[in-house]
Design a protein around this motif. Structure first.
Motif, PDB file in Angstrom:
ATOM      1  N   GLU A 163       0.820  -1.210   0.000  1.00 64.10           N
ATOM      2  CA  GLU A 163       0.000   0.000   0.000  1.00 64.10           C
ATOM      3  C   GLU A 163       0.853   1.259   0.000  1.00 64.10           C
ATOM      4  O   GLU A 163       0.542   2.241  -0.698  1.00 64.10           O
ATOM      5  CB  GLU A 163      -0.941   0.003   1.208  1.00 64.10           C
ATOM      6  CG  GLU A 163      -2.084  -0.972   1.113  1.00 64.10           C
ATOM      7  CD  GLU A 163      -1.728  -2.332   1.700  1.00 64.10           C
ATOM      8  OE1 GLU A 163      -0.518  -2.579   1.930  1.00 64.10           O
ATOM      9  OE2 GLU A 163      -2.642  -3.141   1.921  1.00 64.10           O
ATOM     10  N   ASP A 164       1.948   1.252   0.780  1.00 63.81           N
ATOM     11  CA  ASP A 164       2.793   2.436   0.853  1.00 63.81           C
ATOM     12  C   ASP A 164       3.478   2.700  -0.493  1.00 63.81           C
ATOM     13  O   ASP A 164       3.632   3.855  -0.905  1.00 63.81           O
ATOM     14  CB  ASP A 164       3.843   2.266   1.955  1.00 63.81           C
ATOM     15  CG  ASP A 164       4.500   3.589   2.333  1.00 63.81           C
ATOM     16  OD1 ASP A 164       3.841   4.632   2.208  1.00 63.81           O
ATOM     17  OD2 ASP A 164       5.676   3.577   2.735  1.00 63.81           O
ATOM     18  N   LEU A 208       2.248   1.877  -3.487  1.00 64.84           N
ATOM     19  CA  LEU A 208       1.215   2.423  -4.368  1.00 64.84           C
ATOM     20  C   LEU A 208       0.940   3.895  -4.051  1.00 64.84           C
ATOM     21  O   LEU A 208       0.809   4.724  -4.960  1.00 64.84           O
ATOM     22  CB  LEU A 208      -0.074   1.618  -4.232  1.00 64.84           C
ATOM     23  CG  LEU A 208      -0.098   0.230  -4.861  1.00 64.84           C
ATOM     24  CD1 LEU A 208      -1.408  -0.468  -4.545  1.00 64.84           C
ATOM     25  CD2 LEU A 208       0.090   0.320  -6.370  1.00 64.84           C
ATOM     26  N   HIS A 209       0.854   4.203  -2.763  1.00 66.72           N
ATOM     27  CA  HIS A 209       0.607   5.586  -2.347  1.00 66.72           C
ATOM     28  C   HIS A 209       1.728   6.498  -2.852  1.00 66.72           C
ATOM     29  O   HIS A 209       1.465   7.576  -3.406  1.00 66.72           O
ATOM     30  CB  HIS A 209       0.512   5.647  -0.821  1.00 66.72           C
ATOM     31  CG  HIS A 209       0.135   6.999  -0.300  1.00 66.72           C
ATOM     32  ND1 HIS A 209       0.299   7.366   1.026  1.00 66.72           N
ATOM     33  CD2 HIS A 209      -0.380   8.098  -0.921  1.00 66.72           C
ATOM     34  CE1 HIS A 209      -0.097   8.619   1.180  1.00 66.72           C
ATOM     35  NE2 HIS A 209      -0.521   9.077   0.020  1.00 66.72           N
ATOM     36  N   ARG A 257       1.543   7.023  -6.687  1.00 66.20           N
ATOM     37  CA  ARG A 257       0.442   7.895  -7.074  1.00 66.20           C
ATOM     38  C   ARG A 257       0.747   9.359  -6.766  1.00 66.20           C
ATOM     39  O   ARG A 257       0.410  10.254  -7.551  1.00 66.20           O
ATOM     40  CB  ARG A 257      -0.842   7.439  -6.392  1.00 66.20           C
ATOM     41  CG  ARG A 257      -1.378   6.129  -6.972  1.00 66.20           C
ATOM     42  CD  ARG A 257      -2.385   5.449  -6.083  1.00 66.20           C
ATOM     43  NE  ARG A 257      -2.837   4.194  -6.690  1.00 66.20           N
ATOM     44  CZ  ARG A 257      -3.503   3.245  -6.030  1.00 66.20           C
ATOM     45  NH1 ARG A 257      -3.801   3.406  -4.733  1.00 66.20           N
ATOM     46  NH2 ARG A 257      -3.875   2.136  -6.667  1.00 66.20           N
ATOM     47  N   ASP A 303      -5.402  -3.952  -8.196  1.00 64.77           N
ATOM     48  CA  ASP A 303      -4.867  -3.499  -6.909  1.00 64.77           C
ATOM     49  C   ASP A 303      -5.038  -4.551  -5.826  1.00 64.77           C
ATOM     50  O   ASP A 303      -4.173  -4.706  -4.958  1.00 64.77           O
ATOM     51  CB  ASP A 303      -5.570  -2.213  -6.476  1.00 64.77           C
ATOM     52  CG  ASP A 303      -5.185  -1.003  -7.321  1.00 64.77           C
ATOM     53  OD1 ASP A 303      -4.281  -1.143  -8.179  1.00 64.77           O
ATOM     54  OD2 ASP A 303      -5.782   0.070  -7.116  1.00 64.77           O
ATOM     55  N   ASP A 304      -6.144  -5.267  -5.859  1.00 62.56           N
ATOM     56  CA  ASP A 304      -6.393  -6.277  -4.845  1.00 62.56           C
ATOM     57  C   ASP A 304      -5.332  -7.378  -4.903  1.00 62.56           C
ATOM     58  O   ASP A 304      -4.842  -7.827  -3.858  1.00 62.56           O
ATOM     59  CB  ASP A 304      -7.786  -6.890  -5.037  1.00 62.56           C
ATOM     60  CG  ASP A 304      -8.087  -7.980  -4.021  1.00 62.56           C
ATOM     61  OD1 ASP A 304      -8.179  -7.658  -2.818  1.00 62.56           O
ATOM     62  OD2 ASP A 304      -8.213  -9.156  -4.429  1.00 62.56           O
ATOM     63  N   THR A 345      -2.045  -5.986  -3.353  1.00 68.57           N
ATOM     64  CA  THR A 345      -2.011  -5.625  -1.929  1.00 68.57           C
ATOM     65  C   THR A 345      -2.300  -6.787  -0.984  1.00 68.57           C
ATOM     66  O   THR A 345      -2.107  -6.646   0.223  1.00 68.57           O
ATOM     67  CB  THR A 345      -3.017  -4.483  -1.645  1.00 68.57           C
ATOM     68  OG1 THR A 345      -4.326  -4.877  -2.076  1.00 68.57           O
ATOM     69  CG2 THR A 345      -2.604  -3.220  -2.383  1.00 68.57           C
ATOM     70  N   ARG A 346      -2.750  -7.927  -1.499  1.00 70.51           N
ATOM     71  CA  ARG A 346      -2.979  -9.071  -0.619  1.00 70.51           C
ATOM     72  C   ARG A 346      -1.672  -9.676  -0.130  1.00 70.51           C
ATOM     73  O   ARG A 346      -0.634  -9.512  -0.772  1.00 70.51           O
ATOM     74  CB  ARG A 346      -3.819 -10.135  -1.337  1.00 70.51           C
ATOM     75  CG  ARG A 346      -5.293  -9.805  -1.378  1.00 70.51           C
ATOM     76  CD  ARG A 346      -6.120 -10.962  -1.921  1.00 70.51           C
ATOM     77  NE  ARG A 346      -6.022 -11.082  -3.364  1.00 70.51           N
ATOM     78  CZ  ARG A 346      -5.538 -12.128  -4.000  1.00 70.51           C
ATOM     79  NH1 ARG A 346      -5.059 -13.168  -3.333  1.00 70.51           N
ATOM     80  NH2 ARG A 346      -5.504 -12.164  -5.331  1.00 70.51           N
TER      81      ARG A 346
END
Length: 230
Positions: free
Chosen positions: A2-3, A5-6, A9, A191-192, A195-196
């Protein structure tokens, strides 16, 4: 992830040297997380492909800085991370396993996340050999080389010839493969998927489906390399 991807973006929205320098520590943190993932992926893929087992990070990862000398887009930074696991490393010209994480949202390259098996640049002799081998042994190629990967990966036709070369039938079941100059299989993920938990293991499981394809391509690449060295 997640970090990562953040960060990507935010970088996409603020692709300047000033923003990047102000967020250098954040970049270093997500780069370290990416490298940990890459080492895990090397371990998992190396378990079924010994050509990958000995690779290091420098053999398979890329700089975030863009080469803008010949591009109209002068954005200084890439907004994706990629890792390419191939026999001899990323510059060897062998087919290999590429995993790419972008900004997401289901878009095409470079925004979309994807797995790819193959390469995008082969010697012309290798391309000729592959076309001959695939056309002569289409049923074996379809059943034994593509095999299980055909349900998860698709042939990447990006950059393919508009027409089938004249020495091959345009209505043959393998006609699209004759148009290809870059022999590559592609699988897009969302994305799922990214991030899993246990991402490296899950990516490696998909790549294992493509091992016969990688071996098939590299047989032609090695033949050409050996022939050139003689």
């Amino acid at each position: 992830m997640e970090d990562i991807l953040h960060f990507l973006r935010e970088l996409e929205a603020n692709n300047t040297r000033a923003w990047f320098n102000a967020n250098k520590e954040w970049y270093q943190r997500v780069q370290q997380r990416w490298h940990v993932f890459c080492e895990e992926l090397i371990h998992h893929v190396g378990a079924f492909d010994s050509d990958v087992a000995g690779l290091g990070l420098r053999d398979c990862t890329y700089r975030i800085y863009r080469d803008t000398r010949f591009s109209k887009d002068k954005s200084p930074y890439k907004t994706h991370f990629g890792v390419f696991l191939a026999k001899g490393g990323k510059k060897s010209m062998h087919a290999g396993y590429y995993f790419h994480i972008g900004t997401g949202g289901g878009g095409d390259y470079p925004q979309g996340h994807m797995l790819a098996a193959g390469n995008y640049c082969y010697d012309a002799k290798a391309v000729r050999i592959l076309r001959e081998d695939i056309s002569d042994g289409w049923e074996v190629f379809k059943e034994e080389v593509l095999g299980k990967a055909a349900g998860t990966f698709v042939a990447d036709m990006d950059g393919a010839l508009k027409r089938v070369p004249r020495e091959y039938r345009a209505d043959a079941p393998y006609a699209d493969w004759m148009r290809m100059k870059s022999f590559c299989l592609l699988s897009r993920v969302d994305d799922d998927f990214v991030t899993r938990p246990e991402l490296a293991r899950r990516v490696a499981e998909r790549f294992e489906m493509t091992k016969p394809f990688i071996d098939y391509i590299n047989r032609a690449v090695d033949f050409v390399k050996y022939d050139m060295e003689e």
